[in-house]
Design a protein around this motif. Structure first.
Motif, short mmCIF file in Angstrom:
data_model
loop_
_atom_site.label_atom_id
_atom_site.label_comp_id
_atom_site.label_asym_id
_atom_site.label_seq_id
_atom_site.Cartn_x
_atom_site.Cartn_y
_atom_site.Cartn_z
N GLU A 1 0.83 -1.21 0.00
CA GLU A 1 0.00 0.00 0.00
C GLU A 1 0.86 1.26 0.00
O GLU A 1 0.55 2.23 -0.69
N HIS A 2 1.93 1.24 0.77
CA HIS A 2 2.83 2.39 0.79
C HIS A 2 3.37 2.68 -0.62
O HIS A 2 3.34 3.82 -1.09
N ALA A 3 3.84 1.64 -1.30
CA ALA A 3 4.41 1.83 -2.64
C ALA A 3 3.34 2.28 -3.63
O ALA A 3 3.60 3.14 -4.49
N ARG A 4 2.14 1.74 -3.52
CA ARG A 4 1.06 2.11 -4.44
C ARG A 4 0.76 3.60 -4.36
O ARG A 4 0.66 4.29 -5.37
N LEU A 5 0.61 4.11 -3.15
CA LEU A 5 0.27 5.52 -2.98
C LEU A 5 1.47 6.43 -3.25
O LEU A 5 1.32 7.51 -3.84
N ARG A 6 2.65 6.00 -2.85
CA ARG A 6 3.84 6.83 -3.07
C ARG A 6 4.08 7.05 -4.56
O ARG A 6 4.47 8.14 -4.98
N ARG A 7 3.88 5.99 -5.37
CA ARG A 7 4.10 6.11 -6.81
C ARG A 7 3.24 7.20 -7.45
O ARG A 7 3.61 7.78 -8.47
#
Length: 397
Positions: free
Chosen positions: A91-97
């Motif tokens: 989830e962190h990577a999804r939103l950060r991207r």
């Protein structure tokens, strides 16, 4: 084993140095137990090598909802959305991207002329006005506020509103109710802006998020929460670095002269890294929780135990930075952890670096006689905040 409250009081003698108790703890070893506001006793990690190792370890979680996470304050109730920086992958990577592109180095470099104009215009106003003047209100706070407003698509006319509520969020001494109210006000404000961007998208970061909402890639609440984070982090941290960095240089006139008299971009870049290392304005430590047993320096952090990584003392580690309490603008300080390390390192660091480079290479050259207009002992420091700085910085020339 050391048991102490965290955060700890800063040094009375030098306002730029880490707390003496933190230094004493470090001398005993890289790990110690500390007591937090809620009585919990997570591990405090002080040394540079151990911090970088843990920040890059997949067995360490940034998820604030996990049991054992050493939170800085009571968690808000009512299912409020959580910032992506307090989540783990995926989830962190999804939103950060979704917000990586505007902070890419090439995109940030293209903003430099606009930032230079903001800095020059504000210095023009300083020079045309009376002295002494509070550098925080007249310069340090407006520079990053104008920049982040332009990037996000937030009206700068609303700066008093978001600056006042941001101050509440980073103040450790406010009540949970005050913090919740400030967060709610900012979240509501960004949600309203998201509504406007959905209806009338333009070329700014919030409009980019609005398009993702329309495409079903993220929720409106996720976008508003991301907007709050970017707005707060985009002005508070850099504003404090501008003011506190100026004070540190004024207290180190030899180093200030190096910066003022050089037009070498490499020296300016080096000065920014050294000031980030030396000042390291985030003083509540990075918070994590162990997902598995992890051996660190001969001791074991058990699964479910909290971890606090005190980055200010890690940046004074003599094993990495010889004579660490000395400000040396020619030092190679690039290994500092002011922006963190690993997958959660600061998204906005290219923008912060560029803004600081522009400010530090411009302000002291255009106002070469800049000086403090009061005694150091009379300057109000932010001892009550999770972001360190000064409330006021009276200067003259």
């Amino acid at each position: 084993m050391t048991l102490a409250e965290f955060p700890m009081a800063r040094a009375a003698g030098c306002p730029f140095d880490p707390p003496p108790a933190l230094r004493e703890t470090t001398e005993e070893g890289p790990l110690a137990r500390v007591r937090l506001w809620d009585g919990s006793t997570p591990w405090l990690v002080t040394r540079h090598a151990e911090q970088r190792a843990l920040l890059g370890d997949p067995r360490v979680s940034a998820d604030i909802t996990r049991p054992g996470y050493p939170s800085q304050a009571p968690l808000p109730q009512g299912g409020t959305a959580i910032s992506f920086i307090l989540m783990d992958d995926p989830e962190h990577a999804r939103l950060r991207r979704m917000v990586t592109a505007p902070f890419a180095i090439k995109r940030v470099a293209a903003m430099r002329p606009a930032v230079q104009k903001i800095v020059d215009d504000l210095i023009d106003e300083l020079l045309a006005g009376p002295t002494p003047v509070d550098l925080v209100q007249a310069f340090a706070l407006p520079v990053p506020s104008l920049v982040i407003c332009e990037l996000l698509g937030v009206p700068y006319a609303d700066h008093d509103f978001f600056q006042d509520n941001s101050k509440v969020l980073i103040n450790r001494e406010v009540t949970p109710e005050q913090r919740s109210a400030a967060h709610g006000a900012l979240l509501g404000y960004l949600d309203g802006l998201m509504g406007e961007k959905i209806a009338h998208p333009v070329d700014d970061l919030l409009s980019g998020l609005a398009r993702r909402i329309t495409a079903g890639e993220m929720t409106r609440e996720e976008a508003a929460q991301m907007g709050v984070l970017l707005l707060l982090a985009g002005h508070e941290t850099t504003a404090n670095m501008i003011a506190l960095g100026t004070l540190a240089l004024l207290e180190n006139p030899g180093q200030l002269a190096l910066l003022r008299e050089s037009d070498d971009p490499k020296l300016v870049a080096s000065a920014v890294e050294e000031l980030l290392r030396y000042l390291n304005i985030t003083h509540s430590g990075r918070r994590r929780v162990a997902l598995a047993d992890i051996e660190v320096a001969g001791r074991v952090i058990r699964a479910g135990e909290g971890i606090v990584l005190a980055n200010d003392i890690a940046n004074r580690d003599p094993e990495v930075f010889p004579d660490p309490d000395r400000l040396d603008l020619r030092r190679d300080a690039r290994r500092h952890v002011a922006f963190g390390f690993g997958v959660h390192q600061c998204l906005g660091q290219p923008l912060a670096r560029m803004e600081l480079q522009v400010v530090y290479s411009t302000l002291y050259r255009r106002i070469p006689t800049l000086r403090l207009a009061t005694d150091l002992e009379k300057i109000p420091f932010k001892h009550d905040g999770s972001v360190y700085g000064v409330y006021e910085l009276p200067v003259a020339w």
